[in-house]
Design a protein around this motif. Structure first.
Motif, PDB file in Angstrom:
ATOM      1  N   MET A  88     -24.327  11.412 -16.508  1.00 60.18           N
ATOM      2  CA  MET A  88     -24.505  12.448 -15.510  1.00 60.18           C
ATOM      3  C   MET A  88     -23.696  13.672 -15.931  1.00 60.18           C
ATOM      4  O   MET A  88     -22.561  13.556 -16.358  1.00 60.18           O
ATOM      5  N   THR A  89     -24.272  14.809 -15.807  1.00 62.60           N
ATOM      6  CA  THR A  89     -23.566  16.035 -16.153  1.00 62.60           C
ATOM      7  C   THR A  89     -22.900  16.613 -14.907  1.00 62.60           C
ATOM      8  O   THR A  89     -23.382  16.441 -13.793  1.00 62.60           O
ATOM      9  N   VAL A  90     -21.803  17.291 -15.127  1.00 65.33           N
ATOM     10  CA  VAL A  90     -21.093  17.909 -14.022  1.00 65.33           C
ATOM     11  C   VAL A  90     -21.901  19.094 -13.521  1.00 65.33           C
ATOM     12  O   VAL A  90     -22.288  19.970 -14.289  1.00 65.33           O
ATOM     13  N   LYS A  91     -22.167  19.084 -12.225  1.00 60.81           N
ATOM     14  CA  LYS A  91     -22.889  20.194 -11.616  1.00 60.81           C
ATOM     15  C   LYS A  91     -21.920  21.316 -11.249  1.00 60.81           C
ATOM     16  O   LYS A  91     -22.213  22.478 -11.431  1.00 60.81           O
ATOM     17  N   VAL A  92     -20.767  20.936 -10.748  1.00 63.11           N
ATOM     18  CA  VAL A  92     -19.737  21.888 -10.359  1.00 63.11           C
ATOM     19  C   VAL A  92     -18.392  21.248 -10.688  1.00 63.11           C
ATOM     20  O   VAL A  92     -18.175  20.078 -10.398  1.00 63.11           O
ATOM     21  N   ASP A  93     -17.500  22.013 -11.282  1.00 60.83           N
ATOM     22  CA  ASP A  93     -16.131  21.558 -11.465  1.00 60.83           C
ATOM     23  C   ASP A  93     -15.368  21.999 -10.225  1.00 60.83           C
ATOM     24  O   ASP A  93     -15.067  23.186 -10.066  1.00 60.83           O
ATOM     25  N   PRO A  94     -15.064  21.072  -9.310  1.00 59.14           N
ATOM     26  CA  PRO A  94     -14.426  21.466  -8.051  1.00 59.14           C
ATOM     27  C   PRO A  94     -13.096  22.182  -8.247  1.00 59.14           C
ATOM     28  O   PRO A  94     -12.769  23.093  -7.487  1.00 59.14           O
ATOM     29  N   PHE A  95     -12.336  21.805  -9.286  1.00 56.57           N
ATOM     30  CA  PHE A  95     -11.047  22.447  -9.526  1.00 56.57           C
ATOM     31  C   PHE A  95     -11.202  23.871 -10.043  1.00 56.57           C
ATOM     32  O   PHE A  95     -10.337  24.707  -9.812  1.00 56.57           O
TER      33      PHE A  95
END
Length: 158
Positions: free
Chosen positions: A1-8
């Protein structure tokens, strides 16, 4: 799965606050117990990131492979204390709210093993891990446990 958003990266201040609150809450109880409930909630939620991270941390804290491997069958496994069983039962009820598990029985077991302050602490720990599970699964986050440790060290020094 690819990161959709980096929350940090997207909300650094809020995520650092969330991490700080998480660390404070988790430090309020025995790390062995915290590790067990974090792993069990992450199993229920299907959070690979958190399962990976918390099993690594549990092993580092001295948890055995047997107890980690048997968590999904904790009711039948003889290697958990009554206190751990009460916490795991509460974990399942709090993580599966919509499934209508027997909250009264789980709460009675919780009352038998934990004082009121500990009940609140455990419920906050469960709120935190369920929140992290949703952040990780929702945004497709995968973080190496060593990176988490480094981040925790940075947040802890501020």
């Amino acid at each position: 799965m690819t990161v959709k958003v980096d929350p940090f990266a997207a909300a650094p201040s809020l995520m650092q606050d969330w991490q700080r609150v998480s660390l404070t809450i988790n430090k309020s109880m025995d790390p062995t117990l915290v590790g067990l409930v974090e792993i069990r909630a992450s199993q229920i939620n299907g959070c690979a990131n958190c399962l990976n991270m918390h099993t690594v941390f549990a092993r580092e804290n001295g948890e055995t492979e047997q107890r980690i491997n048997l968590l999904s069958a904790w009711r039948e496994a003889p290697c958990y204390s009554d206190r751990e069983r009460a916490a795991l039962g509460w974990t399942e009820v709090m993580t599966r709210l919509s499934e209508g598990h027997d909250r009264d029985a789980a709460y009675q077991a919780l009352q038998d093993q934990f004082n009121e302050e500990e009940q609140v602490k455990l419920t906050l720990i469960l709120s935190v891990i369920n929140g992290w599970n949703r952040i990780a699964t929702g945004f497709g986050v995968w973080v190496d446990p060593a990176e988490v440790k480094a981040s925790v060290a940075r947040v802890g020094t501020r």
